[in-house]
Write an enzyme that holds these catalytic residues in place. Structure first.
Site, PDB file in Angstrom:
ATOM      1  CG  ASN A   1      -2.327   0.379   0.566  1.00 21.80           C
ATOM      2  OD1 ASN A   1      -2.088   1.983   0.098  1.00 21.80           O
ATOM      3  ND2 ASN A   1      -3.235   0.021   1.512  1.00 21.80           N
TER       4      ASN A   1
ATOM      5  CG  HIS B   1      23.176   4.284  12.013  1.00 26.28           C
ATOM      6  ND1 HIS B   1      24.187   4.642  11.390  1.00 26.28           N
ATOM      7  CD2 HIS B   1      22.015   4.783  11.894  1.00 26.28           C
ATOM      8  CE1 HIS B   1      23.468   4.989   9.497  1.00 26.28           C
ATOM      9  NE2 HIS B   1      22.355   5.563  10.125  1.00 26.28           N
TER      10      HIS B   1
ATOM     11  CB  THR C   1      11.571  -4.450  19.452  1.00 24.80           C
ATOM     12  OG1 THR C   1      10.628  -6.166  19.953  1.00 24.80           O
ATOM     13  CG2 THR C   1      11.084  -3.859  18.534  1.00 24.80           C
ATOM     14  CE  LYS C   2      12.001  -9.800  23.371  1.00 27.50           C
ATOM     15  NZ  LYS C   2      11.654  -9.297  23.770  1.00 27.50           N
TER      16      LYS C   2
ATOM     17  CE  LYS D   1      -7.560 -13.842  16.947  1.00 29.93           C
ATOM     18  NZ  LYS D   1      -8.553 -12.960  16.422  1.00 29.93           N
TER      19      LYS D   1
END
Length: 174
Positions: A70, A104, A154-155, A172
Site C-alpha cells: 500500500n 547504526h 522487535t522480535k 492470539k
C-alpha cells in the site's frame, strides 16, 4: 553485516534507486512501476505497489507473487545479499509500513566511522502487516501472521499468530 553507504558506488546505486522511487511517486504509471520492480532481485507475478514507495537500493529485495504494498511504504534495505529483505506470496503490506534492515552503532565512537549495520528481514507467505507497522532488522515473520496496525516488531513472530503493540506481543493464535 557492515557496509559504508557513503562509498561512491553505493552512493550512486542509492541515488539511482531514490530517483526511480521519486519518479514513481510523482507519476505512478505502469512504466514507472516497471522501473521500480526492475530494481528488485526478485519481483513475483501480480505484485501491486502503490504510490509513495521508497527503498534505498532494491537490489536485494525479494517479493513473492500477488503481494500488495500500500501507499507510502519505506524500505531501508542493504546492498548486501546476506541482509536481504524478503516478502512472501500473497502478503498485504498496509499504508505507511517501514521495513528497517539497516541501523547504526549504539556506541558513539563507532558511529563516527559512518558504517551501517544490516540484518535480513523475512516475511512469510500470506502475512498481513497493518498500517503504520515498523519491522526492525533481523526479524522473521512466519506464514499467515497478522501484525496489528501501529505495532513495532522487535522480535520474531511465529506463524499463525496475531501480534500487536509497541513492542509487538502475541495476543492470539489464528
Amino acid at each position: 553485516m557492515q557496509f559504508n553507504s557513503l562509498e561512491k558506488l553505493l552512493f550512486e546505486e542509492r541515488k539511482t534507486a531514490h530517483e526511480t522511487c521519486r519518479l514513481f511517486a510523482k507519476s505512478p504509471s505502469k512504466g514507472n512501476l516497471k522501473c521500480i520492480k526492475s530494481l528488485f532481485a526478485v519481483c513475483g507475478e501480480g505484485v501491486i505497489i502503490e504510490a509513495g514507495f521508497h527503498c534505498d537500493y532494491g537490489s536485494t529485495l525479494i517479493i513473492g507473487d500477488r503481494t500488495f504494498i500500500n501507499i507510502n511504504c519505506t524500505i531501508l534495505d542493504s546492498p548486501l545479499p546476506e541482509s536481504a529483505i524478503s516478502i512472501g506470496n500473497d502478503c498485504l503490506i498496509g499504508p505507511n509500513v517501514q521495513l528497517l534492515a539497516v541501523s547504526h552503532a549504539l556506541d558513539p565512537q563507532q558511529r563516527l566511522s559512518k558504517e551501517n549495520f544490516s540484518q535480513p528481514i523475512s516475511i512469510g507467505n500470506n502475512v498481513w502487516v497493518g498500517a503504520g507497522v515498523i519491522i526492525l532488522a533481523g526479524i522473521t515473520i512466519g506464514d499467515n501472521a497478522v501484525i496489528g496496525a501501529g505495532s513495532i516488531v522487535t522480535k520474531n513472530v511465529a506463524a499463525n499468530t496475531v501480534v500487536v503493540g509497541n513492542p509487538a506481543v502475541k495476543v492470539k493464535d489464528i
